[in-house]
Design a protein around this motif. Structure first.
Motif, short mmCIF file in Angstrom:
data_model
loop_
_atom_site.label_atom_id
_atom_site.label_comp_id
_atom_site.label_asym_id
_atom_site.label_seq_id
_atom_site.Cartn_x
_atom_site.Cartn_y
_atom_site.Cartn_z
N TYR A 4 -4.90 8.96 60.59
CA TYR A 4 -5.00 10.21 60.39
C TYR A 4 -6.20 11.12 60.83
CZ TYR A 4 -2.13 7.88 56.86
OH TYR A 4 -1.06 7.01 56.09
N VAL A 19 -6.49 19.66 55.73
CA VAL A 19 -5.17 19.17 55.90
C VAL A 19 -5.27 17.97 56.41
CG1 VAL A 19 -3.11 19.64 56.84
CG2 VAL A 19 -4.20 21.58 55.73
N THR A 21 -3.36 15.07 58.58
CA THR A 21 -2.26 14.76 59.06
C THR A 21 -2.07 13.27 59.92
OG1 THR A 21 -2.35 17.24 60.09
CG2 THR A 21 -0.77 15.99 61.22
N ASP A 52 4.30 13.91 56.87
CA ASP A 52 3.28 13.38 57.81
C ASP A 52 1.96 14.31 57.42
OD1 ASP A 52 4.69 11.17 58.33
OD2 ASP A 52 5.34 12.15 60.17
N GLN A 53 1.92 15.37 56.28
CA GLN A 53 0.99 16.15 56.18
C GLN A 53 0.55 16.05 54.61
OE1 GLN A 53 1.44 19.95 57.78
NE2 GLN A 53 0.11 19.46 59.36
N TRP A 54 -0.61 16.28 54.16
CA TRP A 54 -1.17 16.31 52.82
C TRP A 54 -2.13 17.43 52.81
CZ3 TRP A 54 -0.08 12.06 55.67
CH2 TRP A 54 0.97 11.22 55.25
N SER A 55 -2.10 17.94 51.65
CA SER A 55 -3.38 18.89 51.33
C SER A 55 -4.44 18.09 50.71
CB SER A 55 -2.84 20.19 50.38
OG SER A 55 -3.93 20.75 49.80
#
Length: 124
Positions: A4, A19, A21, A52-55
């Motif tokens: 990540y 973010v 990733t 494949d992305q998170w806040s």
């Protein structure tokens, strides 16, 4: 090595946003921790944005803010790797900081440029 990476988006009203990733496709949500002086910080939230992305939202506790430099680490727990470093500088201790010295040098350079230009105009 961590799969990540983190990109900061902003720090506003005491909440650090970024973010997360994934480098490669995965169904797993990252296992992250935030620490200050090796003590875990509470309140970190991860919300999936898409594939494949998170806040990432991390409230900065007011009790860690004081004169000097405070450093918060965001780490990948599984890979045991630091993904992001949040540095907060405040108070009297930063007067000696290199950034303060650079600002002073810039101001002195601007003053010298003005004096040199004035000298060049007067000697013509």
């Amino acid at each position: 090595m961590s799969r990540y990476s983190i990109s900061k988006t902003r720090l506003f009203e005491g909440i650090w946003d970024g973010v997360v990733t994934a480098d490669e496709a995965s169904d797993d949500q990252p296992h992250l921790e935030a620490t200050h002086l090796e003590k875990p910080l509470e309140g970190m939230k991860l919300v999936e944005l898409g594939e494949d992305q998170w806040s990432l939202r991390l409230p900065i506790p007011s009790d860690i803010l004081s004169d000097g430099v405070q450093t918060i680490l965001i780490r990948d727990v599984l890979a045991q790797e630091t993904l992001e470093v949040i540095t907060i500088m405040s108070g009297e201790a930063i007067a000696e900081d290199i950034r303060a010295e650079m600002d002073l040098m810039r101001a002195e350079l601007d003053m010298l440029k003005r004096a040199f230009r004035r000298h060049c105009l007067e000697t013509m």
